[in-house]
Every structure is written in C-alpha cells, then in structure tokens.
Design a protein around this motif. Sequence first.
Motif, mmCIF file in Angstrom:
data_model
loop_
_atom_site.group_PDB
_atom_site.id
_atom_site.type_symbol
_atom_site.label_atom_id
_atom_site.label_comp_id
_atom_site.label_asym_id
_atom_site.label_seq_id
_atom_site.Cartn_x
_atom_site.Cartn_y
_atom_site.Cartn_z
ATOM 1 N N ARG A 31 0.814 -1.223 0.000
ATOM 2 C CA ARG A 31 0.000 0.000 0.000
ATOM 3 C C ARG A 31 0.844 1.268 0.000
ATOM 4 N NH1 ARG A 31 -5.449 -1.183 1.671
ATOM 5 N NH2 ARG A 31 -5.570 -3.350 2.303
ATOM 6 N N ARG A 32 2.048 1.174 0.508
ATOM 7 C CA ARG A 32 2.976 2.311 0.604
ATOM 8 C C ARG A 32 2.391 3.488 1.375
ATOM 9 N NH1 ARG A 32 6.592 2.513 -4.773
ATOM 10 N NH2 ARG A 32 6.669 0.296 -5.105
ATOM 11 N N THR A 33 1.509 3.198 2.318
ATOM 12 C CA THR A 33 0.934 4.269 3.123
ATOM 13 C C THR A 33 1.824 4.591 4.315
ATOM 14 O OG1 THR A 33 -0.364 2.631 4.308
ATOM 15 C CG2 THR A 33 -1.426 3.753 2.478
ATOM 16 N N ALA A 34 2.351 3.588 4.909
ATOM 17 C CA ALA A 34 3.252 3.767 6.043
ATOM 18 C C ALA A 34 4.103 2.517 6.162
ATOM 19 C CB ALA A 34 2.465 3.993 7.327
ATOM 20 N N ARG A 35 5.270 2.686 6.705
ATOM 21 C CA ARG A 35 6.131 1.537 6.912
ATOM 22 C C ARG A 35 6.061 1.122 8.367
ATOM 23 N NH1 ARG A 35 11.183 4.355 5.077
ATOM 24 N NH2 ARG A 35 9.784 6.078 4.846
ATOM 25 N N PRO A 36 5.784 -0.150 8.625
ATOM 26 C CA PRO A 36 5.758 -0.572 10.020
ATOM 27 C C PRO A 36 7.179 -0.640 10.580
ATOM 28 C CG PRO A 36 5.431 -2.447 8.595
ATOM 29 C CD PRO A 36 5.481 -1.238 7.717
ATOM 30 N N THR A 37 7.346 -0.196 11.779
ATOM 31 C CA THR A 37 8.624 -0.315 12.457
ATOM 32 C C THR A 37 8.375 -0.998 13.783
ATOM 33 O OG1 THR A 37 8.384 1.842 13.491
ATOM 34 C CG2 THR A 37 9.560 1.784 11.407
ATOM 35 N N ASN A 38 9.375 -1.653 14.279
ATOM 36 C CA ASN A 38 9.273 -2.352 15.555
ATOM 37 C C ASN A 38 8.091 -3.316 15.594
ATOM 38 O OD1 ASN A 38 11.413 -0.792 16.355
ATOM 39 N ND2 ASN A 38 10.179 0.656 17.495
ATOM 40 N N VAL A 39 7.931 -4.121 14.565
ATOM 41 C CA VAL A 39 6.871 -5.127 14.555
ATOM 42 C C VAL A 39 7.295 -6.232 15.510
ATOM 43 C CG1 VAL A 39 5.543 -6.733 13.164
ATOM 44 C CG2 VAL A 39 6.325 -4.593 12.169
ATOM 45 N N GLU A 40 6.408 -6.609 16.406
ATOM 46 C CA GLU A 40 6.759 -7.653 17.358
ATOM 47 C C GLU A 40 5.564 -8.502 17.752
ATOM 48 O OE1 GLU A 40 8.404 -5.363 20.605
ATOM 49 O OE2 GLU A 40 6.537 -5.559 21.720
ATOM 50 N N VAL A 41 5.880 -9.705 18.181
ATOM 51 C CA VAL A 41 4.886 -10.614 18.733
ATOM 52 C C VAL A 41 4.929 -10.427 20.241
ATOM 53 C CG1 VAL A 41 4.289 -13.042 19.062
ATOM 54 C CG2 VAL A 41 5.131 -12.263 16.856
ATOM 55 N N TYR A 42 3.775 -10.289 20.864
ATOM 56 C CA TYR A 42 3.728 -10.154 22.321
ATOM 57 C C TYR A 42 2.805 -11.230 22.887
ATOM 58 C CZ TYR A 42 -0.890 -8.037 21.870
ATOM 59 O OH TYR A 42 -2.211 -7.830 21.594
ATOM 60 N N ARG A 43 2.940 -11.495 24.155
ATOM 61 C CA ARG A 43 2.089 -12.483 24.820
ATOM 62 C C ARG A 43 1.134 -11.752 25.753
ATOM 63 N NH1 ARG A 43 3.869 -18.340 26.968
ATOM 64 N NH2 ARG A 43 1.743 -19.150 26.983
ATOM 65 N N ALA A 44 -0.157 -12.004 25.559
ATOM 66 C CA ALA A 44 -1.194 -11.373 26.382
ATOM 67 C C ALA A 44 -1.300 -12.100 27.725
ATOM 68 C CB ALA A 44 -2.527 -11.419 25.645
ATOM 69 N N LYS A 45 -1.983 -11.495 28.657
ATOM 70 C CA LYS A 45 -2.170 -12.109 29.975
ATOM 71 C C LYS A 45 -2.909 -13.439 29.887
ATOM 72 C CE LYS A 45 -2.149 -7.785 32.523
ATOM 73 N NZ LYS A 45 -2.917 -6.852 33.360
ATOM 74 N N SER A 46 -3.714 -13.595 28.837
ATOM 75 C CA SER A 46 -4.478 -14.832 28.656
ATOM 76 C C SER A 46 -3.602 -15.990 28.180
ATOM 77 C CB SER A 46 -5.596 -14.606 27.637
ATOM 78 O OG SER A 46 -5.044 -14.319 26.363
ATOM 79 N N VAL A 51 0.039 -9.334 17.835
ATOM 80 C CA VAL A 51 1.011 -8.603 17.018
ATOM 81 C C VAL A 51 0.789 -7.118 17.232
ATOM 82 C CG1 VAL A 51 1.777 -8.125 14.663
ATOM 83 C CG2 VAL A 51 1.040 -10.434 15.292
ATOM 84 N N ARG A 52 1.865 -6.404 17.415
ATOM 85 C CA ARG A 52 1.779 -4.942 17.507
ATOM 86 C C ARG A 52 2.952 -4.336 16.762
ATOM 87 N NH1 ARG A 52 3.225 -3.742 23.858
ATOM 88 N NH2 ARG A 52 5.385 -4.425 23.768
ATOM 89 N N PHE A 53 2.765 -3.093 16.341
ATOM 90 C CA PHE A 53 3.819 -2.403 15.602
ATOM 91 C C PHE A 53 3.642 -0.915 15.733
ATOM 92 C CE2 PHE A 53 0.324 -3.195 12.727
ATOM 93 C CZ PHE A 53 0.183 -2.018 12.020
ATOM 94 N N ARG A 54 4.686 -0.212 15.364
ATOM 95 C CA ARG A 54 4.648 1.250 15.304
ATOM 96 C C ARG A 54 4.731 1.640 13.844
ATOM 97 N NH1 ARG A 54 8.664 1.867 20.280
ATOM 98 N NH2 ARG A 54 7.078 1.966 21.887
#
Length: 66
Positions: A31-46, A51-54
Amino acid sequence: MDEWVYFAGLYESKFEAYCAVMWVEADERIRRTARPTNVEVYRAKSGKYGVRFRRQEASVPSARWL
C-alpha cells in the motif's frame, strides 16, 4: 508517531502470530501508506499471542501530471 498499533485478534500459537507479522509487513509495503517499524509478537495475559507495531510515515513523492 510513538504509539503501538495492535493488529486485530489473538492467536493460539506464536507461529500464527508470526505469520500475521509477515502479513502486516507485506501489506504496508504494498500500500505504501506507512512503513511498520518495531513489529513484534507479544504475549497477552491470557497466554495467547498478538502482534503490535509502530508506524513510520512514508514519504511518498506526489505524482506530477505533464
């Protein structure tokens, strides 16, 4: 922007979340709208994985019509 963007859904396995990471990175490049940075897998309390990213705003040159 310094805020985290949380990708929809939680996954049972880390592998599923990693596949979502690949999808996020590919989609943003296409899409070239924005580049994700710091993409990471996280573990929820459950115990599930997410997945989250900036986002980093892309500098897309404007089209010039001749």
